[in-house]
Write a protein that holds these residues in place. Sequence first.
Motif, mmCIF file in Angstrom:
data_model
loop_
_atom_site.group_PDB
_atom_site.id
_atom_site.type_symbol
_atom_site.label_atom_id
_atom_site.label_comp_id
_atom_site.label_asym_id
_atom_site.label_seq_id
_atom_site.Cartn_x
_atom_site.Cartn_y
_atom_site.Cartn_z
ATOM 1 N N LEU A 1 0.823 -1.198 0.000
ATOM 2 C CA LEU A 1 0.000 0.000 0.000
ATOM 3 C C LEU A 1 0.864 1.258 0.000
ATOM 4 O O LEU A 1 0.541 2.250 -0.675
ATOM 5 N N LYS A 2 1.965 1.210 0.716
ATOM 6 C CA LYS A 2 2.887 2.352 0.743
ATOM 7 C C LYS A 2 3.437 2.628 -0.653
ATOM 8 O O LYS A 2 3.484 3.787 -1.107
ATOM 9 N N GLY A 3 3.838 1.574 -1.350
ATOM 10 C CA GLY A 3 4.348 1.746 -2.706
ATOM 11 C C GLY A 3 3.296 2.278 -3.661
ATOM 12 O O GLY A 3 3.571 3.136 -4.517
ATOM 13 N N MET A 4 2.055 1.794 -3.526
ATOM 14 C CA MET A 4 0.975 2.248 -4.396
ATOM 15 C C MET A 4 0.631 3.710 -4.123
ATOM 16 O O MET A 4 0.377 4.488 -5.051
ATOM 17 N N ARG A 5 0.616 4.088 -2.833
ATOM 18 C CA ARG A 5 0.334 5.497 -2.508
ATOM 19 C C ARG A 5 1.349 6.418 -3.179
ATOM 20 O O ARG A 5 0.991 7.443 -3.771
#
Length: 686
Positions: free
Chosen positions: A339-343
């Motif tokens: 999720l951090k990478g997608m954000r």
Amino acid sequence: MCPAHCGGTAAMIHPRTLRVDFNKTTSVLCVVGSELNVNLNRSAPPNSKFFSVKCTPSVQYTITPPPQETSHLSPIPLKGNSVLLISMSHASQHENDSKLSVRYYGENKDSLGIAVLHLTAVEISLDVDADRDGIVEKNNPNKGSWEWGSNGHGAVLLVNCDSERTYLKKPDSQEDYISKVSDLKDMSLMVLRTRGPARLPDGYKLTMHVSQGDAESIRVFRPGTPSLLNNTLRKLYSVFVKDYPLVLSSEVLSQEVPYLGGTAEMNFYVEGLRFPDKDFDGLISINLSLLEPISAGLPETPIFTDKVVFRVAPWIMTPNTLQPVEVFVCSTSDNYQFLKGMRNLVAKSGYKLKICHEYVNRGDRWMQDELEFGYIDSPHHWFPVVLDSPRDGDLLDFPYEELLGPDFGYVTRVAERKDVTGLDSFGNLEVSPPVTVNGKNFPLGRIIIGVAFPTATKGRNMTKVVQDFLWAQKVQEPIALFSDWLLVGHVDEFMTFVPAPDRKGFRLLLASPDAVYKLFRGLQNDGHGQAKLFEGLIDEEPVTVEEILNDEELQAENNYVQSCIDWNRDVLKRELGLDDDDIIDLPILFKLVAEEEDEYRAVAYYPDMVNMIVLGNNLGIPKPFGPKVNGRCVLEAEMCSLMEGLGLCCTFIDDFASYHKLLGEVHCGSNVRREPFDFKWWNLEF
């Protein structure tokens, strides 16, 4: 006596046979643009040999067969096939304000009797946007048929599959009333235009009607005002809620509609109820008839019918080359790193990110598999529509509960649970960018699905109800690939499309075990055979390049995988009109796992880089954890080298534990809503 052509006649439609009697006056209602045919011999007194005709200036007539030249004062010989063709040039202001008389003569030209017609003319036109410019034009000659193409014609109808309600909602097409005036923009305007006297002659009436088959696919509403309110309350009422009575539906196939008198227009709103499908070609006809009374207690008969045709707009998928609008991902207890990478990727790309939280997804992270974004379009309005897959995992409520709303539609196809397989998840449903194949244009691209191998005696397939739906949309003719060789079975495991500045405007990316072995042999030759995959990953045993190259069983498995991909490569080249220069092979390795006894299917050996998310020029790619040389992952470096030449920026996202180990990747765990095509589907040539 009027000359035989009395003002001339236009090209006539709707011919109608009229009975007249000598020595009687007959009142007749005539529609401007239609033609009355009177068989003169049939209505003549016995022993009639000649006739003459008189009319008022608003009436035109011709005689067939045409009489020989004679003085306009002389009676015309009556023949067995003499027919009087009567028409009216414009609408009447009053009832019976035009007249025509036929006088009959005997052998010696003595008068035997006279037939008198009192004529009332009305203009009637049921109109739609047949030229597809967003405006309902008057009496388009092509309104009663459909033709594809930029020079084609025929009105467009949207399926009213969004929901004006946001509480206890359901698609508007499932409501039998209009709850909000804003719902009207989802419908197609149809206009009844009339001109004539203040009222129709006694007994005449207008009815709108539709066939039983077509009534299952549409509803028609018209504006109305609550009759019990006084004028002040009526004005206040109309500001907030309008009353739109139902005119036609599956329960009401025919209904009288008002004739307003004078020069008038009445709007009707046509609502599509279902998409084209195997049993429905999308074409709808609506008819308006003028009915004439015969006698008390007997049915009226139609004396004029006007017809309009609509085609229901298809559901259209959007390829990776279209501009993103919004990115969807799930939040789960274990996907923080993903999720951090997608954000970061979505923020860098400048688009919206919508996160489906765990209380909604219930641990189901496969956003791509549950739904597919598309849209519907007409000359007056468009909106996105989500196609909900029959997969129905724990995300099953998300498309309906979270996406359906005002100007956001919903459609699904329900299959028997026994028929649903992994191939019904929508990672197995993709669409190409626009292509031209052997001179045939596909300006909206072509849908791509995965199925069992054509010669297989058993195997998994996308369920028939979904395939039938996709084929019936017609504008993105599907291509079937062989994907059942994969354990999960989705086409997005071995292919995707990315935008490109040259050639056809895109590249097809294909997974390629051969590319891996070529890359790894180069590493070995350069002395890097001991470089390790999966280094630093918890609970993952590192493996060296040399160990992979020496694993003959793994090599054999990947030879099989490469042959499956090459079979699909040939299909895609043929069906999309591609050359080898339009295809880029990505270094991706697979392994076979036993699903059942003596039945093996493939999964990605390391994170499957082709299973990416495409956001304009930014690519979100599964981080492969490949062997490193000089501190840099060789697989990442190769990927960047292949993509950056196209002006694409690679961002590698760690999905190893939370997606890859569960047999999915970045694309499987995300979804993208995109802008629609500029190209209008009705301009397609067939």
